[in-house]
Design a protein around this motif. Structure first.
Motif, short mmCIF file in Angstrom:
data_model
loop_
_atom_site.label_atom_id
_atom_site.label_comp_id
_atom_site.label_asym_id
_atom_site.label_seq_id
_atom_site.Cartn_x
_atom_site.Cartn_y
_atom_site.Cartn_z
N ASP A 271 -2.08 18.85 0.16
CA ASP A 271 -1.50 19.00 -1.18
C ASP A 271 -0.95 17.68 -1.70
O ASP A 271 -1.18 17.30 -2.86
CB ASP A 271 -0.39 20.05 -1.13
N LEU A 272 -0.22 16.95 -0.84
CA LEU A 272 0.36 15.67 -1.25
C LEU A 272 -0.71 14.63 -1.53
O LEU A 272 -0.59 13.84 -2.47
CB LEU A 272 1.32 15.18 -0.17
N ALA A 273 -1.77 14.63 -0.73
CA ALA A 273 -2.86 13.67 -0.93
C ALA A 273 -3.53 13.89 -2.28
O ALA A 273 -3.86 12.93 -3.00
CB ALA A 273 -3.88 13.80 0.20
N ARG A 274 -3.71 15.15 -2.64
CA ARG A 274 -4.33 15.47 -3.92
C ARG A 274 -3.44 15.05 -5.09
O ARG A 274 -3.91 14.56 -6.12
CB ARG A 274 -4.61 16.96 -4.00
N VAL B 182 5.89 4.18 2.37
CA VAL B 182 5.58 5.58 2.67
C VAL B 182 6.02 6.40 1.47
O VAL B 182 7.21 6.57 1.22
CB VAL B 182 6.30 6.05 3.95
N VAL B 183 5.05 6.92 0.71
CA VAL B 183 5.36 7.63 -0.53
C VAL B 183 5.65 9.11 -0.28
O VAL B 183 6.22 9.79 -1.13
CB VAL B 183 4.21 7.49 -1.55
N ALA B 184 5.23 9.61 0.90
CA ALA B 184 5.50 11.02 1.21
C ALA B 184 5.25 11.26 2.69
O ALA B 184 4.51 10.52 3.34
CB ALA B 184 4.61 11.95 0.38
N GLU B 185 5.90 12.29 3.21
CA GLU B 185 5.68 12.70 4.59
C GLU B 185 5.42 14.19 4.62
O GLU B 185 6.00 14.95 3.85
CB GLU B 185 6.87 12.33 5.48
N ALA B 186 4.51 14.59 5.51
CA ALA B 186 4.13 16.00 5.61
C ALA B 186 4.33 16.47 7.04
O ALA B 186 4.17 15.70 7.99
CB ALA B 186 2.67 16.18 5.20
N VAL B 187 4.67 17.75 7.18
CA VAL B 187 4.92 18.30 8.50
C VAL B 187 3.73 19.11 9.03
O VAL B 187 3.75 19.56 10.17
CB VAL B 187 6.18 19.20 8.50
N ASP B 188 2.73 19.30 8.18
CA ASP B 188 1.52 19.97 8.65
C ASP B 188 0.35 19.57 7.75
O ASP B 188 0.53 18.88 6.74
CB ASP B 188 1.68 21.49 8.67
N GLY B 189 -0.84 20.02 8.12
CA GLY B 189 -2.03 19.62 7.40
C GLY B 189 -2.11 20.13 5.99
O GLY B 189 -2.58 19.43 5.08
N TRP B 190 -1.64 21.35 5.75
CA TRP B 190 -1.70 21.91 4.41
C TRP B 190 -0.83 21.11 3.44
O TRP B 190 -1.22 20.84 2.30
CB TRP B 190 -1.27 23.38 4.42
N PRO C 147 -0.07 22.15 13.36
CA PRO C 147 -0.25 23.60 13.20
C PRO C 147 -0.93 23.94 11.88
O PRO C 147 -0.81 23.20 10.90
CB PRO C 147 1.18 24.13 13.25
N GLY C 148 -1.62 25.05 11.86
CA GLY C 148 -2.29 25.48 10.64
C GLY C 148 -3.56 24.69 10.40
O GLY C 148 -4.64 25.05 10.88
N LEU C 149 -3.44 23.61 9.69
CA LEU C 149 -4.57 22.71 9.42
C LEU C 149 -4.30 21.39 10.11
O LEU C 149 -3.29 20.74 9.84
CB LEU C 149 -4.73 22.52 7.91
N ASP C 150 -5.17 20.99 11.02
CA ASP C 150 -4.93 19.74 11.76
C ASP C 150 -5.44 18.54 10.98
O ASP C 150 -6.00 18.67 9.88
CB ASP C 150 -5.54 19.81 13.16
N GLY C 151 -5.25 17.36 11.56
CA GLY C 151 -5.66 16.13 10.89
C GLY C 151 -7.14 16.09 10.58
O GLY C 151 -7.56 15.60 9.53
N MET D 180 0.83 -1.19 0.00
CA MET D 180 0.00 0.00 0.00
C MET D 180 0.88 1.25 0.00
O MET D 180 1.98 1.26 0.54
CB MET D 180 -0.91 0.01 1.22
N LYS D 181 0.40 2.31 -0.63
CA LYS D 181 1.10 3.60 -0.65
C LYS D 181 0.53 4.48 0.46
O LYS D 181 -0.66 4.80 0.45
CB LYS D 181 0.91 4.27 -2.01
N LEU D 182 1.37 4.84 1.41
CA LEU D 182 0.92 5.55 2.59
C LEU D 182 1.50 6.96 2.65
O LEU D 182 2.69 7.17 2.36
CB LEU D 182 1.31 4.77 3.85
N LEU D 183 0.65 7.91 3.02
CA LEU D 183 1.08 9.29 3.26
C LEU D 183 1.04 9.53 4.76
O LEU D 183 0.01 9.32 5.40
CB LEU D 183 0.15 10.27 2.55
N LEU D 184 2.18 9.93 5.32
CA LEU D 184 2.32 10.15 6.75
C LEU D 184 2.42 11.64 7.04
O LEU D 184 3.21 12.35 6.42
CB LEU D 184 3.57 9.44 7.27
N ALA D 185 1.61 12.12 7.98
CA ALA D 185 1.66 13.54 8.36
C ALA D 185 1.74 13.67 9.87
O ALA D 185 0.86 13.20 10.60
CB ALA D 185 0.43 14.27 7.83
N ASP D 186 2.81 14.30 10.34
CA ASP D 186 3.00 14.56 11.76
C ASP D 186 4.00 15.69 11.90
O ASP D 186 5.07 15.65 11.29
CB ASP D 186 3.51 13.31 12.49
#
Length: 204
Positions: free
Chosen positions: A40-43, A28-36, A57-61, A1-7
């Protein structure tokens, strides 16, 4: 599975990356440091699964999940939290999150939850309060999966988790996860009340 991790917490994110690298079926195809960034990566990447920190911060989960659902994206989402936050768990489940996990979850439980989410099977960590569904008062919580219906019928027949596992050809731990999900959705604390509630709702 292709997983996007955000924390947003780097040590937590790196720790999860190291653990997830041990699973041969998870990439893990990408990692994000915030919700925004996660949004973007999910799209752009269209992953099979999102593992989102609830508080960022900014946009939460929850904000990411709400936006994705509003845009019609059905990508499975598993929420992670440092603390057992009933309000966040309830909001996440209402928005369609498959699961809500605490960050101290055992690695095997994390893997089983991620795999269940991709298959469309709910799994709820044992430390998440099971009365959340009752507090929700939302009929959507009674939307059991076909597997949960099957297990609920066996529960009504007095089968134990071990016996159910043999009948449906699943691991006993997986059956336990399904039972936990059933209890959560029905807003009850034990198997007997689950069966009674299911009869009352016409689910059996």
């Amino acid at each position: 599975m292709k997983l996007l991790l955000a924390d947003d917490q780097t040590p937590v994110r790196q720790g999860l990356l190291r653990l997830l690298s041990l699973a041969s079926d998870i990439k893990v195809v990408a990692e994000a440091v915030d919700g925004w960034e996660a949004l973007d990566l999910a799209r752009r990447l269209d992953p099979n699964l999102l593992l989102l920190d609830v508080r960022m911060p900014g946009l939460d989960g929850l904000g990411v999940l709400r936006t994705l659902r509003a845009e019609g994206m059905k990508t499975p989402v598993v929420l992670l939290s440092t603390f057992s936050d009933e309000s966040a768990a309830l909001s996440g489940l209402r928005l369609g999150a498959h699961s809500y996990l605490l960050k101290d979850v055992h690695f095997d439980d994390l893997l089983s939850t991620l795999r269940a989410a991709v298959k469309g099977e709910s799994s709820v960590h044992s430390r998440v309060p099971r009365h959340l569904a009752a507090a929700a008062g939302d009929p959507a919580y009674f939307d059991l999966t076909s597997r949960e219906h099957e297990i609920l019928r066996l529960m009504a027949g007095g089968y134990s988790n071990k016996q159910i596992a043999l009948v449906v050809d699943l691991q006993e731990g997986t059956v336990k996860n399904h039972v936990s999900s059933i209890l959560l959705k029905l807003g009850v604390h034990d198997r007997t009340r689950a069966v009674l509630k299911a009869l009352e709702l016409g689910l059996l």
